[in-house]
Each structure stands twice: as structure tokens, then as C-alpha cells.
Design a protein around this motif. Structure first.
Motif, PDB file in Angstrom:
ATOM      1  N   LYS A  88       0.828  -1.316   0.103  1.00  0.00           N
ATOM      2  CA  LYS A  88      -0.029   0.118  -0.213  1.00  0.00           C
ATOM      3  C   LYS A  88       0.845   1.247  -0.061  1.00  0.00           C
ATOM      4  O   LYS A  88       1.719   1.231   0.858  1.00  0.00           O
ATOM      5  CB  LYS A  88      -0.781  -0.014   1.313  1.00  0.00           C
ATOM      6  N   CYS A  92      -2.187   5.514  -3.282  1.00  0.00           N
ATOM      7  CA  CYS A  92      -2.938   4.766  -4.196  1.00  0.00           C
ATOM      8  C   CYS A  92      -3.686   3.683  -3.567  1.00  0.00           C
ATOM      9  O   CYS A  92      -3.477   3.170  -2.144  1.00  0.00           O
ATOM     10  CB  CYS A  92      -1.805   4.076  -5.051  1.00  0.00           C
ATOM     11  N   PRO A  93      -4.546   2.802  -4.286  1.00  0.00           N
ATOM     12  CA  PRO A  93      -5.175   1.637  -3.625  1.00  0.00           C
ATOM     13  C   PRO A  93      -4.191   0.452  -3.329  1.00  0.00           C
ATOM     14  O   PRO A  93      -3.045   0.451  -3.824  1.00  0.00           O
ATOM     15  CB  PRO A  93      -6.090   1.334  -4.659  1.00  0.00           C
TER      16      PRO A  93
END
Length: 152
Positions: A88, A92-93
Motif C-alpha cells: 500500500k 494509491c489503492p
């Protein structure tokens, strides 16, 4: 008087000396040795029932710093080698790594970057999951959790 260091790196580890002149007593000096640890690791044990949801916090004892503002990754120790499960970046996802057959489709990143495993299986017993948070290229904090799975 105090020396304040910001963005501390391993290279700042050294002996520091403060010297000042006093009147009428002359020069005074004090020395201090600074040791900079590049890595900290917490170790935990988590007990869970078979076929239940296992949730492991990323860094259990960290309250002062928000983990979500730093890159992190979750790994599992499989037969002596660490296998990446999730990464992670703050922007961002989460990216799920589907290389692990045992955890494909069973893992999710929960609130506060906790790792959720559902359903727990007997093969999860004794596994060590670890969360690595990269605060700085030279400062990584790790939390390892050994899982014990119990049947009813």
C-alpha cells in the motif's frame, strides 16, 4: 542548550560534543554517543477460532504517527521465505499479490491497514504475518504476529 536533529538517518550516529566557555571557571564540555536504529520490530501472538475472521493490526503499539501516510507491506512467512501479500502506497489503492496459493482470495486490507484473513484454516496455525512500514529509506518499523488457530 540542546541539539535538535531532524530527518535522522543511520549516518548521523556518532559521538557529539558540546563545548562552551564559562567565566571564571573556564571551558566546560560534555559528550554523548548517539546510536540510530534502522529497524524496530514488535512481536505478537494472535489466537483465533477455525473458520473465523482473523484481523491483525499493522503496528499495535503505534499511536503517535499515522501509518496510512507511509508505504507499507504485509508479508507471510511460508517455509522460511517471506512472501508478499499486500502493498500500500499512501497515494494509491492497495495492491494484492496473488502469488500465494494459501491466501489468494482470503485476504483484505482492513481499517488502519490491518490485515484480514477469512476464513481461517488449520494451515494458518503457526504462520507469521508481518507488517513493514517504511518511514524513511533508512527507517523501517516491523510488527510480526504469530497465529494460533483453535477448533471447537
Amino acid at each position: 542548550w540542546a541539539l535538535h536533529l531532524k530527518n535522522v538517518t543511520v549516518s548521523l550516529g556518532a559521538q557529539y560534543e558540546c563545548t562552551f566557555a564559562t567565566y571564571p571557571y573556564g571551558t566546560k564540555a560534555a559528550k554523548i554517543q548517539l546510536f540510530v536504529k534502522a529497524e524496530e520490530e514488535q512481536q505478537h501472538l494472535k489466537k483465533v477460532w477455525l473458520n473465523q475472521t482473523l484481523e491483525i493490526p499493522c503496528l499495535e503499539d503505534t499511536t503517535s504517527e499515522n501509518v496510512s501516510t507511509y508505504p507499507l507491506k504485509w508479508l507471510v512467512d511460508e517455509n522460511g521465505r517471506k512472501e508478499e501479500l499486500v502493498t500500500k502506497e499512501p497515494c494509491c489503492p492497495a495492491v494484492y499479490r496473488n502469488s500465494s496459493v494459501l491466501y489468494r482470495q482470503r485476504i483484505r486490507l482492513g481499517l488502519n491497514n490491518s490485515l484480514k484473513v477469512f476464513p481461517t484454516k488449520i494451515t494458518d496455525d503457526g504462520r507469521v504475518f508481518s507488517c513493514h512500514v517504511l518511514y524513511h529509506p533508512e527507517r523501517v518499523q516491523k510488527s510480526s504476529t504469530t497465529v494460533r488457530v483453535f477448533g471447537k
